[in-house]
Design an enzyme around this catalytic site. Structure first.
Site, PDB file in Angstrom:
ATOM      1  N   THR A 115     -26.227  26.315  25.542  1.00 22.92           N
ATOM      2  CA  THR A 115     -26.976  26.893  26.680  1.00 22.92           C
ATOM      3  C   THR A 115     -28.428  26.426  26.537  1.00 22.92           C
ATOM      4  O   THR A 115     -29.310  27.212  26.189  1.00 22.92           O
ATOM      5  CB  THR A 115     -26.914  28.437  26.678  1.00 22.92           C
ATOM      6  OG1 THR A 115     -27.256  28.920  25.363  1.00 22.92           O
ATOM      7  CG2 THR A 115     -25.545  28.945  27.052  1.00 22.92           C
ATOM      8  N   THR A 174     -25.621  32.067  23.618  1.00 21.42           N
ATOM      9  CA  THR A 174     -26.750  32.921  23.992  1.00 21.42           C
ATOM     10  C   THR A 174     -26.994  32.804  25.497  1.00 21.42           C
ATOM     11  O   THR A 174     -27.297  31.713  25.988  1.00 21.42           O
ATOM     12  CB  THR A 174     -28.005  32.478  23.203  1.00 21.42           C
ATOM     13  OG1 THR A 174     -27.691  32.509  21.808  1.00 21.42           O
ATOM     14  CG2 THR A 174     -29.184  33.389  23.493  1.00 21.42           C
ATOM     15  N   GLU A 194     -28.509  27.881  11.291  1.00 21.24           N
ATOM     16  CA  GLU A 194     -28.094  26.569  10.798  1.00 21.24           C
ATOM     17  C   GLU A 194     -28.616  26.389   9.375  1.00 21.24           C
ATOM     18  O   GLU A 194     -29.700  26.860   9.048  1.00 21.24           O
ATOM     19  CB  GLU A 194     -28.637  25.464  11.707  1.00 21.24           C
ATOM     20  CG  GLU A 194     -27.853  25.358  12.995  1.00 21.24           C
ATOM     21  CD  GLU A 194     -28.437  24.335  13.968  1.00 21.24           C
ATOM     22  OE1 GLU A 194     -29.112  23.398  13.528  1.00 21.24           O
ATOM     23  OE2 GLU A 194     -28.213  24.505  15.178  1.00 21.24           O
ATOM     24  N   LYS A 214     -29.757  39.150  21.399  1.00 20.48           N
ATOM     25  CA  LYS A 214     -29.952  37.852  20.759  1.00 20.48           C
ATOM     26  C   LYS A 214     -31.346  37.294  21.064  1.00 20.48           C
ATOM     27  O   LYS A 214     -32.004  36.716  20.204  1.00 20.48           O
ATOM     28  CB  LYS A 214     -28.854  36.895  21.252  1.00 20.48           C
ATOM     29  CG  LYS A 214     -28.924  35.513  20.699  1.00 20.48           C
ATOM     30  CD  LYS A 214     -28.641  35.456  19.216  1.00 20.48           C
ATOM     31  CE  LYS A 214     -28.938  34.062  18.695  1.00 20.48           C
ATOM     32  NZ  LYS A 214     -28.801  33.958  17.260  1.00 20.48           N
ATOM     33  N   GLY A 227     -53.305  52.305  20.376  1.00 23.68           N
ATOM     34  CA  GLY A 227     -54.717  52.654  20.513  1.00 23.68           C
ATOM     35  C   GLY A 227     -55.199  53.251  19.211  1.00 23.68           C
ATOM     36  O   GLY A 227     -54.647  52.969  18.154  1.00 23.68           O
ATOM     37  N   CYS A 276     -58.329  52.394  14.779  1.00 19.47           N
ATOM     38  CA  CYS A 276     -58.178  51.256  13.851  1.00 19.47           C
ATOM     39  C   CYS A 276     -57.608  49.997  14.480  1.00 19.47           C
ATOM     40  O   CYS A 276     -58.199  48.921  14.361  1.00 19.47           O
ATOM     41  CB  CYS A 276     -57.290  51.667  12.669  1.00 19.47           C
ATOM     42  SG  CYS A 276     -58.043  52.963  11.683  1.00 19.47           S
TER      43      CYS A 276
HETATM   44  N1  LIG Z   1     -27.103  26.643  16.507  1.00 17.70           N
HETATM   45  C1  LIG Z   1     -27.359  27.864  16.092  1.00 17.70           C
HETATM   46  O1  LIG Z   1     -27.864  28.102  14.996  1.00 17.70           O
HETATM   47  C2  LIG Z   1     -26.998  29.039  16.960  1.00 17.70           C
HETATM   48  C3  LIG Z   1     -26.927  30.310  16.409  1.00 17.70           C
HETATM   49  C4  LIG Z   1     -26.548  31.374  17.215  1.00 17.70           C
HETATM   50  C5  LIG Z   1     -26.275  31.165  18.549  1.00 17.70           C
HETATM   51  N2  LIG Z   1     -26.380  29.923  19.074  1.00 17.70           N
HETATM   52  C6  LIG Z   1     -26.028  29.746  20.474  1.00 17.70           C
HETATM   53  O2  LIG Z   1     -24.669  29.338  20.498  1.00 17.70           O
HETATM   54  C7  LIG Z   1     -24.459  28.390  21.549  1.00 17.70           C
HETATM   55  C8  LIG Z   1     -23.916  27.087  20.988  1.00 17.70           C
HETATM   56  O3  LIG Z   1     -24.888  26.548  20.120  1.00 17.70           O
HETATM   57  P1  LIG Z   1     -24.550  25.291  19.216  1.00 17.70           P
HETATM   58  O4  LIG Z   1     -25.765  25.024  18.409  1.00 17.70           O
HETATM   59  O5  LIG Z   1     -23.252  25.500  18.541  1.00 17.70           O
HETATM   60  O6  LIG Z   1     -24.397  24.161  20.338  1.00 17.70           O
HETATM   61  P2  LIG Z   1     -23.930  22.645  20.148  1.00 17.70           P
HETATM   62  O7  LIG Z   1     -24.681  21.852  21.126  1.00 17.70           O
HETATM   63  O8  LIG Z   1     -23.981  22.270  18.700  1.00 17.70           O
HETATM   64  O9  LIG Z   1     -22.393  22.686  20.556  1.00 17.70           O
HETATM   65  C9  LIG Z   1     -21.978  22.930  21.852  1.00 17.70           C
HETATM   66  C10 LIG Z   1     -20.634  22.241  22.025  1.00 17.70           C
HETATM   67  O10 LIG Z   1     -20.062  22.625  23.271  1.00 17.70           O
HETATM   68  C11 LIG Z   1     -19.351  21.502  23.761  1.00 17.70           C
HETATM   69  N3  LIG Z   1     -19.037  21.703  25.189  1.00 17.70           N
HETATM   70  C12 LIG Z   1     -19.834  21.546  26.263  1.00 17.70           C
HETATM   71  N4  LIG Z   1     -19.155  21.828  27.393  1.00 17.70           N
HETATM   72  C13 LIG Z   1     -17.899  22.185  27.021  1.00 17.70           C
HETATM   73  C14 LIG Z   1     -16.728  22.600  27.718  1.00 17.70           C
HETATM   74  N5  LIG Z   1     -16.704  22.691  29.041  1.00 17.70           N
HETATM   75  N6  LIG Z   1     -15.630  22.861  27.006  1.00 17.70           N
HETATM   76  C15 LIG Z   1     -15.628  22.762  25.668  1.00 17.70           C
HETATM   77  N7  LIG Z   1     -16.695  22.386  24.946  1.00 17.70           N
HETATM   78  C16 LIG Z   1     -17.816  22.086  25.618  1.00 17.70           C
HETATM   79  C17 LIG Z   1     -20.251  20.334  23.454  1.00 17.70           C
HETATM   80  O11 LIG Z   1     -19.571  19.095  23.506  1.00 17.70           O
HETATM   81  C18 LIG Z   1     -20.711  20.705  22.047  1.00 17.70           C
HETATM   82  O12 LIG Z   1     -19.852  20.173  21.061  1.00 17.70           O
HETATM   83  C19 LIG Z   1     -25.795  28.277  22.269  1.00 17.70           C
HETATM   84  O13 LIG Z   1     -25.840  29.194  23.319  1.00 17.70           O
HETATM   85  C20 LIG Z   1     -26.801  28.674  21.209  1.00 17.70           C
HETATM   86  O14 LIG Z   1     -27.994  29.179  21.779  1.00 17.70           O
HETATM   87  C21 LIG Z   1     -26.702  28.839  18.302  1.00 17.70           C
END
Ligand SMILES: NC(=O)c1ccc[n+]([C@@H]2O[C@H](COP(=O)([O-])OP(=O)(O)OC[C@H]3O[C@@H](n4cnc5c(N)ncnc54)[C@H](O)[C@@H]3O)[C@@H](O)[C@H]2O)c1
Length: 439
Positions: A86, A127, A163, A212, A267, A270
């Site tokens: 997203t 998210t 990550e 989130k 407020g 301090c």
């Molecule tokens: N990366 C993080 O640390 C983290 C942590 C918590 C939440 N999030 C949230 O989780 C979500 C995913 O994050 P991410 O980092 O894993 O993203 P990412 O970009 O690593 O992975 C997303 C995957 O979705 C696939 N995709 C796109 N359209 C699709 C469809 N129609 N059908 C199937 N697969 C499809 C893409 O090819 C890609 O492999 C986001 O909303 C992000 O904000 C991420």
């Protein structure tokens, strides 16, 4: 349980392999054939400590598979977890293109896939902004339009992994949050995440969606705060890392739930003074600390919004319950409630104030001078009982949880009640006949 995971990025891969390692039967779906092929070969498409082993074992054990075909994943699945990206749109809002595409793939697959015996839960793990599940997700699965045999419940369970330690976080999340209105989906998700052994917070959809963003904003604010402390103190030869080390030892005020309840402005004698001093130190030293500086701006916006709300209402008779900057003190210095009162008076409103502690006859020194500078005729405005202050009030601004004031409010009949700190609790219900607001 049988689970379909849409999106095999960081969240999806860890989720799919993690669930499979705990005995669930998982099929990952991605539009990227490279990622799908990797998973099928038992390799992780993302780099994360521990993920390679998890994917390899899950695939070898026959509990994890991957496909580009949503139908194959959906075949008799109990739950679909949507973990697609997203990203930010050029305007800065959340781009829901991938979510919409995944939902439409899912919905199309339902035309041909064999439904599960019970409900199928479509769960957003990505998210997404509050309201997305209600306005974007749920309509795709409206009961009357579903193919024969399908019954769908929707939910939001945000993912909190970081990550770099995604696998570790997946198995020990800070909390498990399930937002849904569907009882069967609630049950399914309780079963799905039972292996975590954690209490599940059951909330409404929008709360789960909002949480989130609150978490990520807070993390960003923490980093920025620490960095601003580093910048402002460096010119003084202060080691801000040492300062922050000790700072974090305070589990009563600093690293604690204290001050994290949304309400009204801060407020007192301090906080505003010392924030101003810090900003001035920074200015003299030629460094910028915009986040700390913006706290005062944000505070002023709160004060202004209350005054504007009352002025917009068109009512003239206003009762302010609470004048000092917080309960159980008569300190009026930089009280935002006093600021509100002053602006009401300045706008010609007919104001009555009740504060159980503030008694102008007992005030001395800076406190008295401050009160007189703000409200010249304060004696005429201060009531000795809450009933007196409330008598004939069209608007009540509740700025204190003094029990006598809240009790008297029950018997009053204002047209608008502004509950600055959510003091009224259950009594908010009785505001419904009015055009009452609470925040
Ligand atoms: N990366 C993080 O640390 C983290 C942590 C918590 C939440 N999030 C949230 O989780 C979500 C995913 O994050 P991410 O980092 O894993 O993203 P990412 O970009 O690593 O992975 C997303 C995957 O979705 C696939 N995709 C796109 N359209 C699709 C469809 N129609 N059908 C199937 N697969 C499809 C893409 O090819 C890609 O492999 C986001 O909303 C992000 O904000 C991420």
């Amino acid at each position: 349980m049988k689970v379909a995971v849409f999106g095999l990025g960081y969240v999806g891969t860890v989720t799919a392999a993690g669930l499979a390692s705990r005995g669930h039967e998982v099929v990952g779906v991605d539009v990227d054939t490279l990622k799908v092929d990797m998973v099928r070969r038992g390799q992780s498409p993302v780099v994360e400590p521990g993920i390679d082993l998890l994917v390899r074992d899950a695939v070898a054990g026959g509990r994890l598979d991957a496909t580009t075909d949503a139908r194959l994943a959906l075949e008799r699945a109990d739950v679909s977890l949507v973990c697609v990206g997203t990203p930010s749109s050029p305007r800065g809002d959340t781009d829901l293109t991938y979510i919409k595409r995944a939902l439409s793939d899912l919905r199309d697959a339902m035309e041909v896939a064999e439904p599960p015996s019970g409900v199928h839960s479509v769960v957003i793990r990505s998210t997404v902004p509050p309201g997305t599940c209600a306005t974007v997700v749920a309509p795709v699965f409206a009961a009357q339009d579903l193919p024969q045999g399908w019954s769908v419940g929707t939910a939001m369970t945000p993912e909190f992994l970081r990550e770099g330690c995604g696998v570790e976080d997946f198995f020990a999340p800070p909390f498990v949050v399930v937002g849904t209105q569907d009882a069967r989906t609630r049950e399914a998700l309780t079963e799905l995440f039972a292996f975590l052994g954690q209490e599940i917070h059951h909330v409404d959809l929008a709360t789960a969606e909002a949480l989130k963003y609150a978490c990520n904003a807070f993390h960003a604010v923490k980093v920025t705060f620490a960095n601003e402390m580093g910048r402002v103190f460096a010119p003084f030869g202060v080691d801000a890392r040492r300062v922050m080390e000790i700072f974090t030892e305070d589990r009563k005020l600093n690293i604690a739930p204290t001050y994290l309840r949304p309400g009204f402005a801060f407020g007192g004698s301090c906080l505003p003074k010392d924030l101003r001093a810090l900003q001035t130190m920074a200015r003299y030293a030629g460094v910028e600390i915009p986040m700390v500086g913006s706290a005062m701006v944000s505070n002023e916006i709160l004060v202004r919004s209350v005054v504007d709300r009352v002025l917009q209402s068109g009512y003239q008779r206003v009762c302010l319950l609470g004048l000092s900057f917080k309960m159980d003190t008569d300190d009026l210095r930089e009280s935002p409630n006093l600021e509100v009162a002053e602006r009401f008076v300045g706008k010609g409103l007919d104001v009555r104030i009740y504060d159980p502690i503030v008694n102008p006859d007992r005030l001395v020194g800076a406190n008295l001078r401050h009160l007189q500078s703000k409200l010249a005729h304060v004696n005429r405005l201060l009531a000795t009982t809450p009933q007196e202050a409330l008598d004939g009030a069209e608007v009540v601004v509740v700025a204190s949880s003094d029990p006598a004031g809240l009790e008297a409010l029950k018997a009053a009949d204002p047209r608008l009640v502004i509950d600055l700190n959510g003091r009224l609790g259950i009594d908010v219900e009785r505001l419904e006949p009015y055009q009452g607001v609470s925040w």
